[in-house]
Design an enzyme around this catalytic site. Structure first.
Site, PDB file in Angstrom:
ATOM      1  N   ARG A  74      14.523  57.154  58.601  1.00 24.11           N
ATOM      2  CA  ARG A  74      14.957  55.859  58.045  1.00 24.11           C
ATOM      3  C   ARG A  74      15.595  54.962  59.096  1.00 24.11           C
ATOM      4  NH1 ARG A  74      19.575  54.939  55.874  1.00 24.11           N
ATOM      5  NH2 ARG A  74      19.878  57.014  55.014  1.00 24.11           N
ATOM      6  N   TYR A 124       2.084  32.581  53.116  1.00 22.83           N
ATOM      7  CA  TYR A 124       1.554  33.759  52.416  1.00 22.83           C
ATOM      8  C   TYR A 124       2.255  33.870  51.050  1.00 22.83           C
ATOM      9  CZ  TYR A 124       0.785  38.662  51.315  1.00 22.83           C
ATOM     10  OH  TYR A 124       0.456  39.833  50.682  1.00 22.83           O
ATOM     11  N   ASP A 174       5.203  33.926  61.440  1.00 18.11           N
ATOM     12  CA  ASP A 174       4.394  35.049  60.961  1.00 18.11           C
ATOM     13  C   ASP A 174       3.068  34.942  61.703  1.00 18.11           C
ATOM     14  OD1 ASP A 174       2.490  36.574  59.578  1.00 18.11           O
ATOM     15  OD2 ASP A 174       3.561  36.406  57.677  1.00 18.11           O
ATOM     16  N   LYS A 209      -2.911  44.407  58.485  1.00 17.60           N
ATOM     17  CA  LYS A 209      -4.090  43.594  58.772  1.00 17.60           C
ATOM     18  C   LYS A 209      -4.634  43.939  60.160  1.00 17.60           C
ATOM     19  CE  LYS A 209      -2.552  41.943  54.876  1.00 17.60           C
ATOM     20  NZ  LYS A 209      -1.678  40.800  54.769  1.00 17.60           N
TER      21      LYS A 209
HETATM   22  C1  PLP Z   1      -0.475  40.478  54.048  1.00 24.92           C
HETATM   23  C2  PLP Z   1       0.472  39.488  54.627  1.00 24.92           C
HETATM   24  C3  PLP Z   1       1.854  39.658  54.522  1.00 24.92           C
HETATM   25  C4  PLP Z   1       2.462  40.813  53.759  1.00 24.92           C
HETATM   26  O1  PLP Z   1       2.159  42.007  54.373  1.00 24.92           O
HETATM   27  P1  PLP Z   1       2.114  43.455  53.616  1.00 24.92           P
HETATM   28  O2  PLP Z   1       1.798  44.371  54.718  1.00 24.92           O
HETATM   29  O3  PLP Z   1       1.072  43.353  52.542  1.00 24.92           O
HETATM   30  O4  PLP Z   1       3.477  43.655  53.042  1.00 24.92           O
HETATM   31  C5  PLP Z   1       2.690  38.726  55.120  1.00 24.92           C
HETATM   32  N1  PLP Z   1       2.174  37.677  55.792  1.00 24.92           N
HETATM   33  C6  PLP Z   1       0.848  37.454  55.901  1.00 24.92           C
HETATM   34  C7  PLP Z   1       0.362  36.262  56.643  1.00 24.92           C
HETATM   35  C8  PLP Z   1      -0.050  38.353  55.333  1.00 24.92           C
HETATM   36  O5  PLP Z   1      -1.367  38.135  55.440  1.00 24.92           O
END
Ligand code: PLP
Length: 396
Positions: A61, A115, A187, A212
């Site tokens: 953790r 997002y 992001d 992703k």
């Molecule tokens: C998918 C996504 C998130 C969230 O990510 P998770 O791994 O599903 O929690 C945040 N920002 C963007 C741009 C995303 O495509």
């Protein structure tokens, strides 16, 4: 030359290229038992090493097992940043970061087309804890000052927006944030570190859904925050209490995925460009949103900022929702599913998936028509995808 005794050799290793760093940066020296691939340390706790600081204990953790450490070093190295922290999901990275940087009563300025999960978190859950948000148009820097308050602490944008692939004025975002004492966060999920390295552009922190492109194989959920060491160490302490830590086995899968990030993303950039060009010339297609097309409103900005235009695009058909659903049903290669950045092409209608939680009027105001289709290019041969799209459109 034996890598096991390679302390000195390791220091001389040339690592200017991001592809070299993806493979070699942060790896253990010497290799553990000579293992070429980082072993998985599936141990929740580690033998006490002395000292009295809670965060010096080794415990999953606390995000400080060998599998976390190697990822932290590699992620920082590929984005030319000081430090990094992996977390249990992209949303764990977003919540841990913002809940570290803001106290109750403070506010952030955020781009209006974020997002969906991030947008809803800021609009709903965070309000309950007294963390405020003021949304702005990421392409209109002249309007941002109106959103400033004496309590504003953070400026939050995304490199490429979902699903219209808009590119905010990222340089202006950094200058504005720093001129007003705000922490600049981006992001960077959609661009990936191959196409954009936020620290080089002056951002204090970059956030990724490693689910992703970083993971890249649609088989894990993971997140990361990368940037200034002082901020990352504060975020790590909060995250240890929020509890969204990444399991060592998921660390291993993320690590394994990252080694091929460069070859994957460049292939995806090329395929997306080929599909975008082909769709934009087709009689049944109304509009294609891809920053690599000259017709895209942010093409010049994307060309200046990015090394590649990304593996994501969206488009509208002249026949609207009906035609969109027929096309998705007719395609044989892209899988109809949300998410992105994997090896298989994924196609979805955002109005029914990623943006279904948004009221239709808000969606339309944001330019997201119900017939809009979003496509994440995988690693299939571009010629096969072009053929599949050609045949599926023919039958619409
Ligand atoms: C998918 C996504 C998130 C969230 O990510 P998770 O791994 O599903 O929690 C945040 N920002 C963007 C741009 C995303 O495509």
């Amino acid at each position: 030359m034996r890598r096991e005794n390679g302390g000195m050799n390791a220091m001389k290793r040339p690592m200017r290229g991001i592809d070299t760093r993806l493979i070699h940066a942060g790896e253990p020296e010497p290799l553990i038992e000579g293992a070429v691939s980082m072993p998985i340390f599936q141990s929740s706790t580690f033998a006490y090493r002395g000292g009295t600081d809670y965060h010096a204990l080794r415990y999953i953790r606390l995000s400080n097992t060998p599998n976390h450490d190697v990822l932290h070093r590699k992620l920082a190295a590929i984005e030319n940043a000081e430090a990094a922290l992996v977390l249990a999901s992209g949303m764990a990275a977003v919540t841990s970061t913002l809940m570290t940087l803001m106290d109750a009563g403070e506010r952030m300025i955020a781009q209006d087309c974020l997002y969906g999960g991030t947008h809803d978190l800021m609009r709903h859950e965070f309000q309950r804890f007294g963390l405020g948000v003021d949304f702005v148009d990421g392409g209109a820097p002249e309007s941002w000052a109106r959103a400033l308050t004496p309590k504003t602490r953070v400026f939050y944008v995304e490199t490429i927006s979902n699903p219209l692939m808009r590119v905010a004025d990222l340089r202006a975002a950094v200058s504005f944030a720093h001129a007003h004492g705000l922490i600049a966060i981006v992001d960077n999920t959609f661009a990936s570190p191959i196409n954009f390295r936020p620290a080089d552009a002056g951002f204090d922190l970059s956030i990724h859904s490693a689910t992703k492109y970083l993971g890249g194989h649609s088989d894990i959920v993971a997140g990361a925050v990368i940037g200034r060491a002082e901020l990352i160490s504060r975020i790590a302490r909060t995250a240890a209490h929020l509890g969204g830590s990444l399991d060592p086995h998921a660390c291993f899968l993320m690590h394994r995925g990252m080694k091929t990030l460069g070859v994957r993303v460049r292939h995806q950039n090329r395929t997306a460009a080929a599909i975008a060009r082909s769709l934009s010339g087709h009689a049944k297609i109304l509009k294609v949103n891809y920053p690599g097309l000259e017709s895209h409103p942010d093409h010049a900005r994307a060309r200046e900022l990015f090394d590649g235009f990304g593996g994501m695009l969206s488009f509208e058909m002249r026949g609207g929702v009906g035609a969109a659903d027929t096309l998705i049903a007719n395609l044989t290669l892209p899988i109809s599913a949300p998410s992105l950045g994997g090896v298989e092409s994924l196609i979805t209608r955002p109005a029914t998936t990623s943006h279904s939680g948004m009221p239709r009027a808000d969606r339309e105001r944001a330019g997201i028509n119900d017939g809009l289709i979003r496509l994440s290019l995988g690693l299939e041969s571009a010629d096969d995808l072009l053929e599949d799209f050609g045949a599926a459109l023919e039958a619409c």
